[in-house]
Write a protein that holds these residues in place. Sequence first.
Motif, PDB file in Angstrom:
ATOM      1  N   VAL A 175       0.816  -1.115  -0.067  1.00 31.67           N
ATOM      2  CA  VAL A 175       0.061  -0.008   0.162  1.00 31.67           C
ATOM      3  C   VAL A 175       0.702   1.342  -0.100  1.00 31.67           C
ATOM      4  N   PRO A 176       0.344   2.385  -0.391  1.00 28.59           N
ATOM      5  CA  PRO A 176       1.122   3.718  -0.320  1.00 28.59           C
ATOM      6  C   PRO A 176       1.828   3.873   0.644  1.00 28.59           C
ATOM      7  N   LEU A 177       1.365   3.763   2.099  1.00 30.12           N
ATOM      8  CA  LEU A 177       1.826   4.015   3.436  1.00 30.12           C
ATOM      9  C   LEU A 177       1.988   2.708   4.370  1.00 30.12           C
ATOM     10  N   PRO A 178       2.992   2.054   4.252  1.00 25.91           N
ATOM     11  CA  PRO A 178       2.927   0.685   4.970  1.00 25.91           C
ATOM     12  C   PRO A 178       3.147   1.170   6.488  1.00 25.91           C
ATOM     13  N   PRO A 179       2.461   0.219   7.222  1.00 26.03           N
ATOM     14  CA  PRO A 179       2.874   0.092   8.660  1.00 26.03           C
ATOM     15  C   PRO A 179       4.342   0.245   8.833  1.00 26.03           C
ATOM     16  N   SER A 180       5.031  -0.473   8.300  1.00 29.49           N
ATOM     17  CA  SER A 180       6.501  -0.330   8.625  1.00 29.49           C
ATOM     18  C   SER A 180       7.135   0.781   8.662  1.00 29.49           C
ATOM     19  N   THR A 181       6.484   1.721   7.901  1.00 27.55           N
ATOM     20  CA  THR A 181       7.163   3.207   7.795  1.00 27.55           C
ATOM     21  C   THR A 181       7.206   3.926   9.475  1.00 27.55           C
ATOM     22  N   TYR A 182       5.762   3.641  10.000  1.00 29.63           N
ATOM     23  CA  TYR A 182       5.706   4.164  11.212  1.00 29.63           C
ATOM     24  C   TYR A 182       6.653   3.379  12.183  1.00 29.63           C
ATOM     25  N   HIS A 183       6.547   2.245  12.024  1.00 26.22           N
ATOM     26  CA  HIS A 183       7.601   1.230  12.933  1.00 26.22           C
ATOM     27  C   HIS A 183       9.131   1.840  12.949  1.00 26.22           C
ATOM     28  N   ALA A 184       9.399   1.971  11.827  1.00 28.35           N
ATOM     29  CA  ALA A 184      10.979   2.476  11.654  1.00 28.35           C
ATOM     30  C   ALA A 184      11.066   3.742  11.993  1.00 28.35           C
ATOM     31  N   MET A 185       9.953   4.846  12.116  1.00 28.54           N
ATOM     32  CA  MET A 185      10.086   6.116  12.645  1.00 28.54           C
ATOM     33  C   MET A 185      10.013   5.891  14.119  1.00 28.54           C
ATOM     34  N   ALA A 186       9.535   4.872  14.729  1.00 29.15           N
ATOM     35  CA  ALA A 186       9.526   4.709  16.001  1.00 29.15           C
ATOM     36  C   ALA A 186      10.745   3.930  16.604  1.00 29.15           C
ATOM     37  N   GLY A 187      11.401   3.599  15.874  1.00 30.18           N
ATOM     38  CA  GLY A 187      13.013   2.926  15.985  1.00 30.18           C
ATOM     39  C   GLY A 187      12.954   1.525  15.432  1.00 30.18           C
ATOM     40  N   ALA A 188      12.252   0.932  14.967  1.00 30.33           N
ATOM     41  CA  ALA A 188      12.410  -0.545  14.223  1.00 30.33           C
ATOM     42  C   ALA A 188      13.369  -0.709  13.327  1.00 30.33           C
ATOM     43  N   THR A 189      14.504  -1.346  13.516  1.00 33.37           N
ATOM     44  CA  THR A 189      15.582  -1.633  12.675  1.00 33.37           C
ATOM     45  C   THR A 189      15.372  -2.874  11.916  1.00 33.37           C
ATOM     46  N   VAL A 190      14.515  -3.722  12.243  1.00 32.03           N
ATOM     47  CA  VAL A 190      14.030  -4.973  11.639  1.00 32.03           C
ATOM     48  C   VAL A 190      12.624  -5.107  11.265  1.00 32.03           C
ATOM     49  N   ILE A 191      12.139  -5.296  10.095  1.00 31.21           N
ATOM     50  CA  ILE A 191      10.903  -5.384   9.764  1.00 31.21           C
ATOM     51  C   ILE A 191      10.603  -6.760   9.238  1.00 31.21           C
ATOM     52  N   CYS A 192      10.039  -7.531   9.913  1.00 35.97           N
ATOM     53  CA  CYS A 192       9.517  -8.951   9.578  1.00 35.97           C
ATOM     54  C   CYS A 192       8.036  -8.902   9.067  1.00 35.97           C
ATOM     55  N   ASN A 193       7.883  -9.542   7.714  1.00 34.38           N
ATOM     56  CA  ASN A 193       6.909  -9.845   6.894  1.00 34.38           C
ATOM     57  C   ASN A 193       6.502 -11.126   6.388  1.00 34.38           C
ATOM     58  N   PRO A 194       5.648 -11.935   7.169  1.00 34.01           N
ATOM     59  CA  PRO A 194       5.082 -13.240   6.750  1.00 34.01           C
ATOM     60  C   PRO A 194       4.083 -12.777   5.724  1.00 34.01           C
ATOM     61  N   SER A 195       4.306 -13.398   4.436  1.00 36.38           N
ATOM     62  CA  SER A 195       3.441 -13.021   3.299  1.00 36.38           C
ATOM     63  C   SER A 195       2.890 -14.348   2.401  1.00 36.38           C
ATOM     64  N   ALA A 196       2.070 -14.153   1.879  1.00 36.48           N
ATOM     65  CA  ALA A 196       1.455 -15.210   0.789  1.00 36.48           C
ATOM     66  C   ALA A 196       1.120 -14.253  -0.542  1.00 36.48           C
ATOM     67  N   SER A 197       2.279 -14.136  -1.282  1.00 42.40           N
ATOM     68  CA  SER A 197       2.172 -13.465  -2.580  1.00 42.40           C
ATOM     69  C   SER A 197       2.275 -14.359  -3.739  1.00 42.40           C
ATOM     70  N   VAL A 198       1.121 -14.203  -4.583  1.00 44.61           N
ATOM     71  CA  VAL A 198       1.114 -15.442  -5.714  1.00 44.61           C
ATOM     72  C   VAL A 198       2.028 -15.213  -6.721  1.00 44.61           C
ATOM     73  N   GLU A 199       2.356 -16.051  -7.486  1.00 49.93           N
ATOM     74  CA  GLU A 199       3.475 -15.975  -8.403  1.00 49.93           C
ATOM     75  C   GLU A 199       2.626 -15.874  -9.659  1.00 49.93           C
ATOM     76  N   THR A 200       3.146 -14.934 -10.261  1.00 50.86           N
ATOM     77  CA  THR A 200       2.594 -14.568 -11.824  1.00 50.86           C
ATOM     78  C   THR A 200       3.836 -14.365 -12.807  1.00 50.86           C
ATOM     79  N   THR A 201       3.866 -14.329 -14.012  1.00 46.70           N
ATOM     80  CA  THR A 201       5.162 -14.040 -14.633  1.00 46.70           C
ATOM     81  C   THR A 201       5.460 -12.480 -14.565  1.00 46.70           C
ATOM     82  N   THR A 202       6.840 -12.442 -14.320  1.00 40.81           N
ATOM     83  CA  THR A 202       7.519 -11.128 -13.709  1.00 40.81           C
ATOM     84  C   THR A 202       7.401 -10.498 -12.551  1.00 40.81           C
TER      85      THR A 202
END
Length: 630
Positions: A175-202
Amino acid sequence: MKDGFIKVACATPKVKVADPEYNAGAMIKIIEEAEGRGANILVFSELTISGYTCGDLFLQQPLLKGCTEGLLKVAAATKGRNMLVVAGCPLVVKQKLYNCAVVIHEGKILGAVPKTHLPNYSEFYELRHFASGKGMDEVIRLGEMEVPVCTDQLFVCREIPELIIACEICEDLWVPLPPSTYHAMAGATVICNPSASVETTTKEVYRRSLVSNQSARLLAAYLYANAGEGESTQDVVYSGHHLICENGSVLAEAERFTNETIYADIDVQRLAAERRKMTSFPGGETGSCREIPFSLEIRENPISRTFPKAPFVPDNKEEREKRCNEILSLQSMGLKKRLEHTGCKHAVIGISGGLDSTLAVLVTARAFDMLEIPRENLICVTMPCFGTTDRTYQNAVSLVHELGASLKEIRIEKAVRQHFEDIGHDENVHDVTYENSQARERTQILMDLANQYNGMVIGTGDMSELALGWATYNGDHMSMYAVNCSVPKTLVRYLVLYYADTTENKKLSEVLMDVLDTPVSPELLPPVDGVISQKTEDLVGPYELHDFFLYYMLRFGFPKTKLYRIAKQTFEGVYDDETIRKWLDKFYWRFFSQHFKRSCLPDGPKVGSVAVSPRGDLRMPSDASPAAWL
């Protein structure tokens, strides 16, 4: 984990859809394997416990009950392991279902982070089953544990203050403004993302770019674990395309369609140093973030991460040539502007037949071509004295001839001997006075010639020499524009080599190749049997070591212990430990004691991320103590 290095991993098991007991067992096996590899953080894919593709089965009580039981088994399996685990699991909070990243450590569930942005387009229909976690702040009971559930959670390591972990889930990144943006601004140095992104060409190209760019934007490490084989292929396919990125660099990437577990060593101290340096990076904006502490035992594990021997020089030939052309353009454009501004139609360069003066002449010729100034207006001056060898002299003469510049030869032995007589110095005493008198005589000649021609003296000294103070104060240290001032010695070689490889003038190429083959020397002491007797690297140390030290000290603020550790690993088999320690101490001592020479440097163009200009990148007092660094 020592020195800020944290071994991290991303994984997904070959799940069985809607079989939490099986999936929990598969996850525990991966946890055991990751512990054996020394991983301190392990991130699983989205909804790992259940499988992402359960569809309407997510609304069934048996599945949800099985997921909770499986999650508790996974949590119990982390007891006694020096590892923080992030697992994907559906959780019910007040009759609503949430897609969560569950953070587990030492047998306990520290917190659950619900997904904020739920995709409901194309192949996705998460709003059919899940609620958004935006704005929620609840506590639920899992087994005997009270577990906070909210998006604004930071997991803070007690032993390593730079290690602050936050989570977002799959679509949250897209999305345009991911939650991790706010997390990093609050001091987070490591962002973990459990994901299920489907595979398509390219799609892999876009995904890689998205993850690496987000890590760069946040000055963070980004651990992206993607769903893979085992998920339902009723309509789509998942590839297990995991990525571990750090500040824009891809440290590890899974081969797709293999369910491979990937590992990398991230450097949270390096990330923290970058944030301290970048004052435009927002900090301290914790807002309503809940900080949850955890502990990791600090162990000195082997570092799988590698460090290039020549950090200023790209390993890839195509990239290196592109970089060389760009740097030559930066140097030439810098000089072009200065010549335009001053109205100078002549330039004066002391030409020695060495690397630095050769590069300066090449750059100046290029600037003259841009301005359509005849190359004969480039006055190259060779000034033989006590240490000049026939090889360097002939190379200097040939270089000037092949470039079409003008050559002046002014022998300085007589003037230097007169100077010795004037100050009462014995010519047979080959001390610093003996050496510097020659360098200053040459500079006086160049300056006066520039006055005669209404031109300017072009400096030849490089950044490595400036860092070490290996320049004669008010001698070769001084000029009217210093084109090489931010080019390290290891890169100077490749710039000259690039010119030799790309010029259509075969004779010029041959001269440049011989210059490259000549030992680095100021030639201020008499030669022995016609051969250079004074080799710079015998006196101040190998430039490849000093450039390595310079890069990681100035660019990332590495302390001595860390710098020594990575240098030992990088130069294993090249230099022994004692040699590295010796020259590291010498580097620090010279860097601090010689800063007064950098405090009054002539102008010159910055070409890379590390520079020593007192007006730009390096503003330090000339009398600072090196004690804390040594």
